[in-house]
Design a protein around this motif. Structure first.
Motif, mmCIF file in Angstrom:
data_model
loop_
_atom_site.group_PDB
_atom_site.id
_atom_site.type_symbol
_atom_site.label_atom_id
_atom_site.label_comp_id
_atom_site.label_asym_id
_atom_site.label_seq_id
_atom_site.Cartn_x
_atom_site.Cartn_y
_atom_site.Cartn_z
ATOM 1 N N PHE A 11 0.838 -1.201 0.000
ATOM 2 C CA PHE A 11 0.000 0.000 0.000
ATOM 3 C C PHE A 11 0.875 1.255 0.000
ATOM 4 C CE2 PHE A 11 -2.291 3.410 2.131
ATOM 5 C CZ PHE A 11 -3.480 3.424 1.440
ATOM 6 N N PHE A 12 1.985 1.204 0.757
ATOM 7 C CA PHE A 12 2.884 2.351 0.857
ATOM 8 C C PHE A 12 3.529 2.680 -0.486
ATOM 9 C CE2 PHE A 12 7.327 3.749 1.579
ATOM 10 C CZ PHE A 12 7.053 5.004 2.083
ATOM 11 N N ILE A 13 4.045 1.659 -1.193
ATOM 12 C CA ILE A 13 4.752 1.944 -2.436
ATOM 13 C C ILE A 13 3.813 2.409 -3.531
ATOM 14 C CG2 ILE A 13 6.667 0.379 -1.985
ATOM 15 C CD1 ILE A 13 5.420 -1.654 -3.801
ATOM 16 N N LEU A 14 2.517 2.177 -3.388
ATOM 17 C CA LEU A 14 1.575 2.699 -4.371
ATOM 18 C C LEU A 14 1.618 4.225 -4.385
ATOM 19 C CD1 LEU A 14 -1.581 0.484 -3.735
ATOM 20 C CD2 LEU A 14 0.284 0.118 -5.335
ATOM 21 N N GLU A 17 6.475 4.994 -4.937
ATOM 22 C CA GLU A 17 7.448 4.381 -5.828
ATOM 23 C C GLU A 17 7.499 5.055 -7.198
ATOM 24 O OE1 GLU A 17 8.384 0.081 -5.711
ATOM 25 O OE2 GLU A 17 7.709 0.134 -7.779
ATOM 26 N N ASN A 18 6.444 5.772 -7.578
ATOM 27 C CA ASN A 18 6.424 6.335 -8.926
ATOM 28 C C ASN A 18 7.291 7.580 -9.059
ATOM 29 O OD1 ASN A 18 4.541 7.832 -7.261
ATOM 30 N ND2 ASN A 18 3.840 8.799 -9.132
ATOM 31 N N THR A 19 7.836 8.101 -7.973
ATOM 32 C CA THR A 19 8.677 9.288 -8.067
ATOM 33 C C THR A 19 10.129 8.896 -8.260
ATOM 34 O OG1 THR A 19 9.425 11.272 -6.932
ATOM 35 C CG2 THR A 19 8.909 9.391 -5.547
ATOM 36 N N ASN A 20 10.850 9.674 -9.072
ATOM 37 C CA ASN A 20 12.249 9.393 -9.337
ATOM 38 C C ASN A 20 13.170 10.153 -8.394
ATOM 39 O OD1 ASN A 20 11.803 7.665 -11.553
ATOM 40 N ND2 ASN A 20 11.410 9.428 -12.859
ATOM 41 N N GLN A 162 -9.878 -3.053 -0.243
ATOM 42 C CA GLN A 162 -9.783 -2.177 -1.409
ATOM 43 C C GLN A 162 -8.785 -2.726 -2.418
ATOM 44 O OE1 GLN A 162 -8.710 1.491 0.575
ATOM 45 N NE2 GLN A 162 -10.719 2.372 0.177
ATOM 46 N N LEU A 163 -7.644 -3.174 -1.904
ATOM 47 C CA LEU A 163 -6.591 -3.676 -2.775
ATOM 48 C C LEU A 163 -7.074 -4.853 -3.609
ATOM 49 C CD1 LEU A 163 -3.680 -3.854 -3.781
ATOM 50 C CD2 LEU A 163 -3.129 -5.201 -1.751
ATOM 51 N N TYR A 164 -7.727 -5.825 -2.972
ATOM 52 C CA TYR A 164 -8.180 -7.006 -3.704
ATOM 53 C C TYR A 164 -9.254 -6.644 -4.727
ATOM 54 C CZ TYR A 164 -5.464 -10.056 -0.692
ATOM 55 O OH TYR A 164 -4.423 -10.687 -0.059
ATOM 56 N N THR A 165 -10.052 -5.636 -4.412
ATOM 57 C CA THR A 165 -11.056 -5.181 -5.379
ATOM 58 C C THR A 165 -10.373 -4.548 -6.589
ATOM 59 O OG1 THR A 165 -12.671 -4.757 -3.629
ATOM 60 C CG2 THR A 165 -13.036 -3.668 -5.735
ATOM 61 N N PHE A 166 -9.346 -3.733 -6.319
ATOM 62 C CA PHE A 166 -8.630 -3.050 -7.396
ATOM 63 C C PHE A 166 -7.843 -4.023 -8.266
ATOM 64 C CE2 PHE A 166 -8.312 0.983 -4.559
ATOM 65 C CZ PHE A 166 -9.649 1.246 -4.822
ATOM 66 N N LYS A 217 -0.994 1.607 -11.853
ATOM 67 C CA LYS A 217 -2.436 1.462 -12.050
ATOM 68 C C LYS A 217 -3.160 1.418 -10.704
ATOM 69 C CE LYS A 217 -2.599 -1.034 -16.495
ATOM 70 N NZ LYS A 217 -3.046 -2.308 -17.139
ATOM 71 N N LEU A 218 -2.615 0.646 -9.771
ATOM 72 C CA LEU A 218 -3.231 0.530 -8.449
ATOM 73 C C LEU A 218 -3.183 1.860 -7.703
ATOM 74 C CD1 LEU A 218 -1.760 -2.933 -7.434
ATOM 75 C CD2 LEU A 218 -4.163 -2.440 -7.913
ATOM 76 N N ARG A 219 -2.049 2.562 -7.841
ATOM 77 C CA ARG A 219 -1.927 3.865 -7.181
ATOM 78 C C ARG A 219 -2.995 4.830 -7.681
ATOM 79 N NH1 ARG A 219 -0.013 8.720 -8.140
ATOM 80 N NH2 ARG A 219 0.600 8.146 -10.250
ATOM 81 N N GLU A 220 -3.221 4.823 -9.003
ATOM 82 C CA GLU A 220 -4.236 5.702 -9.572
ATOM 83 C C GLU A 220 -5.621 5.341 -9.053
ATOM 84 O OE1 GLU A 220 -3.749 5.354 -13.759
ATOM 85 O OE2 GLU A 220 -1.923 6.594 -13.844
ATOM 86 N N MET A 221 -5.863 4.063 -8.856
ATOM 87 C CA MET A 221 -7.164 3.642 -8.320
ATOM 88 C C MET A 221 -7.356 4.159 -6.907
ATOM 89 S SD MET A 221 -8.927 1.970 -10.566
ATOM 90 C CE MET A 221 -10.134 1.125 -9.539
ATOM 91 N N TYR A 222 -6.296 4.097 -6.091
ATOM 92 C CA TYR A 222 -6.382 4.608 -4.717
ATOM 93 C C TYR A 222 -6.623 6.110 -4.722
ATOM 94 C CZ TYR A 222 -5.150 0.471 -1.985
ATOM 95 O OH TYR A 222 -5.156 -0.754 -1.368
#
Length: 224
Positions: A11-14, A17-20, A162-166, A217-222
């Motif tokens: 959940f945290f890396i969602l 992690e997308n930042t450089n 939420q995660l399993y739904t996503f 994709k999961l991060r965007e859903m959250y």
């Protein structure tokens, strides 16, 4: 308990992690304030401490590998050590957090190396892996288990649901297969990118690309 930690880590890396570019380290005063707030149940302060110490993880990882694909994986593993450090650090003793966190991060990386050489069943939660400031032996369970918090347990269940739904909603078959196997979801065990690549018969770099795409994709859903 370790499985729940991994779900929190996913959940945290969602979110980060997308930042450089990792956030800058906190000043000593800000760091102390965050630990004080965290001791009062402030989860935002806990997340801030983790996020602003990711540079430390990246710095330590460079000691162990120069390969970009391996660095990505070791940063993920080292971040688990950082999370444990934030959760178990006692700021009231006056010790320097960066020193304590460095040991926890390196321990996590070294445990991963050891785990690659023996079966998961040979790793015990009671195995001594660290010594605290006072010279007392600490085990993996000491670093992980900081007491039962009913609010945190409820929050974890909500996040997991939420995660399993996503997962079913936004990931394709290959992305789902990799995320589930990598992070040990659906009551499984977490695996390294190398193990995942071997199981699926693809390269580790390909696993890394698909994993990052799926996490985005999961991060965007959250966020939605």
């Amino acid at each position: 308990m370790f499985f729940e930690l991994l779900k929190n880590f996913l959940f945290f890396i969602l979110h980060v992690e997308n930042t450089n570019v990792f956030p800058k380290p906190l000043s000593p005063a800000d760091e102390l304030e965050c630990f004080q707030k965290m001791s009062q149940g402030d989860k935002a302060a806990r997340s801030k401490l983790i996020e602003h110490n990711l540079r430390l993880v990246a710095h330590i990882v460079k000691k162990y590998t120069q390969s970009p694909s391996e660095q990505d994986e070791l940063i993920s593993i080292g971040t688990i050590g950082l999370i444990k450090a934030v959760s178990s650090f006692d700021y009231s003793k006056g010790a320097k957090f960066a020193t304590y966190a460095s040991r926890c991060i390196e321990n996590e990386i070294l445990m991963n190396f050891r785990a690659a050489k023996k079966s998961a069943g040979d790793i015990y939660l009671g195995e001594p892996i660290e010594t605290d400031k006072d010279g007392n032996t600490m085990s993996l369970i000491d670093l992980i288990d900081d007491g039962v918090d009913i609010h945190e347990q409820v929050d974890l269940k909500i996040r997991s649901k939420q995660l399993y739904t996503f997962l079913d909603k936004c990931l394709d078959k290959r992305e789902l297969e990799i995320i589930v196997y990598r992070y040990g979801l659906y009551s499984g065990y977490p695996h390294t990118q190398s193990e995942t690549a071997k199981k699926l018969g693809i390269s580790r770099s390909y696993v890394s690309r698909i994993e990052k795409k799926a996490i985005e994709k999961l991060r965007e859903m959250y966020e939605q």
